[in-house]
Design an enzyme around this catalytic site. Sequence first.
Site, mmCIF file in Angstrom:
data_model
loop_
_atom_site.group_PDB
_atom_site.id
_atom_site.type_symbol
_atom_site.label_atom_id
_atom_site.label_comp_id
_atom_site.label_asym_id
_atom_site.label_seq_id
_atom_site.Cartn_x
_atom_site.Cartn_y
_atom_site.Cartn_z
ATOM 1 N N HIS A 219 116.132 -61.775 8.039
ATOM 2 C CA HIS A 219 115.931 -62.175 9.429
ATOM 3 C C HIS A 219 115.548 -60.989 10.311
ATOM 4 O O HIS A 219 115.473 -61.111 11.532
ATOM 5 C CB HIS A 219 117.242 -62.818 9.928
ATOM 6 C CG HIS A 219 117.127 -63.575 11.201
ATOM 7 N ND1 HIS A 219 117.777 -63.203 12.345
ATOM 8 C CD2 HIS A 219 116.437 -64.696 11.519
ATOM 9 C CE1 HIS A 219 117.509 -64.053 13.317
ATOM 10 N NE2 HIS A 219 116.698 -64.965 12.853
ATOM 11 N N LYS A 221 113.414 -57.995 12.210
ATOM 12 C CA LYS A 221 112.108 -57.839 12.869
ATOM 13 C C LYS A 221 111.920 -56.361 13.157
ATOM 14 O O LYS A 221 112.586 -55.803 14.035
ATOM 15 C CB LYS A 221 112.034 -58.626 14.186
ATOM 16 C CG LYS A 221 112.085 -60.146 14.020
ATOM 17 C CD LYS A 221 113.469 -60.679 14.191
ATOM 18 C CE LYS A 221 113.466 -62.208 14.123
ATOM 19 N NZ LYS A 221 114.827 -62.750 14.053
ATOM 20 N N ASP A 226 103.148 -45.130 12.302
ATOM 21 C CA ASP A 226 102.979 -43.706 11.982
ATOM 22 C C ASP A 226 104.306 -42.961 11.838
ATOM 23 O O ASP A 226 104.336 -41.726 11.913
ATOM 24 C CB ASP A 226 102.109 -43.009 13.040
ATOM 25 C CG ASP A 226 100.648 -43.440 12.967
ATOM 26 O OD1 ASP A 226 100.251 -43.988 11.926
ATOM 27 O OD2 ASP A 226 99.917 -43.220 13.952
ATOM 28 N N HIS A 396 116.691 -66.785 23.765
ATOM 29 C CA HIS A 396 116.667 -66.301 22.387
ATOM 30 C C HIS A 396 117.108 -64.842 22.293
ATOM 31 O O HIS A 396 117.225 -64.294 21.197
ATOM 32 C CB HIS A 396 115.261 -66.462 21.796
ATOM 33 C CG HIS A 396 115.198 -66.311 20.316
ATOM 34 N ND1 HIS A 396 114.646 -65.206 19.691
ATOM 35 C CD2 HIS A 396 115.609 -67.134 19.312
ATOM 36 C CE1 HIS A 396 114.712 -65.358 18.379
ATOM 37 N NE2 HIS A 396 115.294 -66.510 18.117
ATOM 38 N N LYS A 398 119.353 -61.609 22.020
ATOM 39 C CA LYS A 398 120.619 -61.368 21.336
ATOM 40 C C LYS A 398 121.150 -60.024 21.846
ATOM 41 O O LYS A 398 120.831 -58.971 21.286
ATOM 42 C CB LYS A 398 120.398 -61.327 19.827
ATOM 43 C CG LYS A 398 119.585 -62.536 19.299
ATOM 44 C CD LYS A 398 118.590 -62.074 18.270
ATOM 45 C CE LYS A 398 117.544 -63.073 17.885
ATOM 46 N NZ LYS A 398 117.871 -64.445 17.759
ATOM 47 N N ASP A 403 131.250 -52.802 29.237
ATOM 48 C CA ASP A 403 131.480 -51.787 30.271
ATOM 49 C C ASP A 403 130.180 -51.044 30.572
ATOM 50 O O ASP A 403 129.115 -51.655 30.653
ATOM 51 C CB ASP A 403 132.604 -50.842 29.845
ATOM 52 C CG ASP A 403 133.954 -51.551 29.721
ATOM 53 O OD1 ASP A 403 134.062 -52.674 30.227
ATOM 54 O OD2 ASP A 403 134.873 -50.989 29.114
#
Length: 478
Positions: A219, A221, A226, A396, A398, A403
């Site tokens: 899952h 991404k 470079d 979507h 996450k 603090d």
Amino acid sequence: MIWLTIALALYLIQLATVLITEFRRPSKAIAWLSISFLLPIVGCIVYYFIAREYRQRSMVKRRERETAEEAHRHHLPSGVKGIERRTDFPNPALHEEKRLFGLLRSFPDATITTRNDTTVLASAQETYRVMLEDIERATDHVHMLYYIWNDDVYGRKFHDLLVRKALEGVEVRIIYDGIGAYSTPKGFWDGLRQAGGHVHCFLPAFIALFDKRLNYRNHRKITVVDGLIGYVGGINIGDEYTGKDKKLGYWRDTSVRLMGDSVYELQRVFLRDWQFVCGERLDYGKQYFPKHPVSARDTVQIVPSGPDSNWNTILEMYFGAICSAKERVYVTTPYLIPDRSLLMALKTAALAGVDVRIVIPGVADSKVTLWASMSFVEELLQTGCRVYRYRKGFMHAKTLVVDSHFASTGTANMDLRSFYDNFEINAAFFDERIVARFASDLLIDISESEEIKLESFARRGNLQVGKEALGRLLSPLL
């Protein structure tokens, strides 16, 4: 009569198998036992193919050993000098921050680096724009790993640019997930392969089914350009992330663009996944770990997690961070299906007077996961947590803010699948400027949300309660 006896014996064997293999996770055992009770034959078949514990597989244990050996041999990438690993913590006056840093430093394969330049990106449009610009300027290699890569306008835009870069001599390597990108035609990648690019699928669906690993997905991404620029966050490659899905509408997501030592850590994760999907072991040398010119001092920790590790690293990071909270805990997540320990941490923080705010979608991409998420709301509200449903579109992002000393974003949802079953990757931040940016974005999200009030939520109908109960029962499998 004999057939009935045989069927009963097989059913009891199935139940015993579930109890033995899932004894460490009672909630998952209950979910599978419920499915087995309702659908005895189907439940047995499904469990056999998708529920085997990943950590028990010898191939994965071998990969763990190789990963540990690789990390030991390449504590510093060859040819790269002076990668700074954090050994102190930004604010010595904060006892809880010191304790949190002690926890995070103990994670294997999750190095805290201190020489980084961070840019927070709050939408797919913004992320795609700068990412395409960076890929356009690539001179050596582009590495991309995405759970979903759609055959649509943006999917083609990235594909066509990568084809052109490959023809220019830039090394292009792509990993996509066998389930996440299942609907993307295999011929979609022909042009890139013909141009000299390299594309591989993580656990193709058919192979994973018969190898009993269908449930374990990559899952992550990641983009690395470079070896100098990296991206990580919640956005896959496709038009829906730019708000073109009519059902979901505007898509709210968060990614980060990184430069500096943290990019080396993203590169390490990609190279290990690359070796896993195709067997090619790329050199940990100057080409993929070039010296960078970054002088900024952002503190960043790249935190990979997955079923091939004995650590539930992201879950443990979240738990430690929330337990360290004194003033606020802010959360955005598309799926609110917390582990019992994390649920207790959130409730305990609220009871201790911490300002706990959680933003979940108002419109969902899955009814069952929404039911499961809503099943946790009432007990959170009862302890003083504040829960909001995002109304501008689909939430979507996450993110977690604690603090002024901790923030995290990445690919992990606040659900059991992300914590236990998926291969995930998050970035954690410890500088007040970056934490403040995450908090500011979340307060904007709250202003575009509707707060759920305990008094009115407690009066919801029995049908809704029943749906939530079903979602809660299935939540360990979602």
